[in-house]
Scaffold this motif. Structure first.
Motif, mmCIF file in Angstrom:
data_model
loop_
_atom_site.group_PDB
_atom_site.id
_atom_site.type_symbol
_atom_site.label_atom_id
_atom_site.label_comp_id
_atom_site.label_asym_id
_atom_site.label_seq_id
_atom_site.Cartn_x
_atom_site.Cartn_y
_atom_site.Cartn_z
ATOM 1 N N UNK A 3 14.304 2.876 -2.738
ATOM 2 C CA UNK A 3 13.994 3.427 -1.417
ATOM 3 C C UNK A 3 13.438 2.357 -0.481
ATOM 4 N N UNK A 4 12.719 1.375 -1.007
ATOM 5 C CA UNK A 4 12.237 0.277 -0.165
ATOM 6 C C UNK A 4 13.400 -0.558 0.354
ATOM 7 N N UNK A 5 14.371 -0.867 -0.500
ATOM 8 C CA UNK A 5 15.527 -1.649 -0.064
ATOM 9 C C UNK A 5 16.318 -0.867 0.989
ATOM 10 N N UNK A 6 16.565 0.407 0.718
ATOM 11 C CA UNK A 6 17.324 1.230 1.660
ATOM 12 C C UNK A 6 16.567 1.390 2.974
ATOM 13 N N UNK A 23 0.827 -1.202 0.000
ATOM 14 C CA UNK A 23 0.000 0.000 0.000
ATOM 15 C C UNK A 23 0.863 1.253 0.000
ATOM 16 N N UNK A 24 1.919 1.238 0.795
ATOM 17 C CA UNK A 24 2.844 2.376 0.817
ATOM 18 C C UNK A 24 3.438 2.589 -0.575
ATOM 19 N N UNK A 25 3.852 1.497 -1.218
ATOM 20 C CA UNK A 25 4.389 1.603 -2.573
ATOM 21 C C UNK A 25 3.369 2.159 -3.558
ATOM 22 N N UNK A 26 2.131 1.707 -3.466
ATOM 23 C CA UNK A 26 1.097 2.189 -4.378
ATOM 24 C C UNK A 26 0.791 3.666 -4.156
ATOM 25 N N UNK A 27 0.775 4.098 -2.901
ATOM 26 C CA UNK A 27 0.565 5.519 -2.606
ATOM 27 C C UNK A 27 1.705 6.353 -3.193
ATOM 28 N N UNK A 28 2.942 5.855 -3.064
ATOM 29 C CA UNK A 28 4.078 6.573 -3.642
ATOM 30 C C UNK A 28 3.973 6.657 -5.158
ATOM 31 N N UNK A 63 7.852 10.153 -8.083
ATOM 32 C CA UNK A 63 8.959 9.209 -8.021
ATOM 33 C C UNK A 63 8.790 8.130 -9.090
ATOM 34 N N UNK A 64 9.882 7.760 -9.712
ATOM 35 C CA UNK A 64 9.840 6.677 -10.684
ATOM 36 C C UNK A 64 9.784 5.347 -9.935
ATOM 37 N N UNK A 65 9.275 4.302 -10.581
ATOM 38 C CA UNK A 65 9.245 2.995 -9.917
ATOM 39 C C UNK A 65 10.625 2.533 -9.455
ATOM 40 N N UNK A 66 11.658 2.828 -10.233
ATOM 41 C CA UNK A 66 13.008 2.426 -9.830
ATOM 42 C C UNK A 66 13.421 3.107 -8.529
#
Length: 122
Positions: A38-41, A19-24, A30-33
């Motif tokens: 940012x999720x990994x970091x 959900x956080x990713x979809x909101x972003x 922000x680009x998907x990359x």
């Protein structure tokens, strides 16, 4: 009943991370990359400050399967390797801990490239 509770926890936590990713994606430029990185970091940072470990203990696969879980694996591998090998472990621990996932990704990506024709969407 225990398996149902485990699946429910994994679904809720994993779903919240997605959900956080979809909101972003929907509400930022922000680009998907950049979101993926940012999720990994964030997984590495949350592990380093001790927040992600309790989430993993609670949700298990719901927290380790998303990309934040990859960051968690990197950080955990580095931490263990530094304890065992010292400073050189900071360079080798993350790669060692995630090598199976990286190898599987490369292998399955190669197989899919052989099986399917790639091209631009029209």
């Amino acid at each position: 009943m225990d398996i149902f509770i485990s699946c429910l926890k994994a679904f809720l936590v994993g779903g919240f991370i997605c959900l956080i990713g979809q909101v972003l994606i929907d509400y930022t430029k922000l680009t998907p990359a950049r979101i993926l990185v940012s999720f990994v970091v964030s997984g590495v940072i949350l592990t380093a400050i001790g927040i992600y470990e309790p989430i993993v203990e609670f949700a298990e696969a719901g927290a380790t399967v998303p990309l934040t879980g990859f960051g968690y694996s990197l950080a955990t591998g580095v931490k263990e390797a530094v304890k065992e090998y010292g400073l050189i472990g900071a360079l080798s621990g993350g790669i060692t801990a995630t090598s199976a996932g990286i190898a599987a990704s490369v292998t399955f990506g190669f197989i899919m490239a052989l099986l399917f024709k790639s091209g631009d969407k029209t």
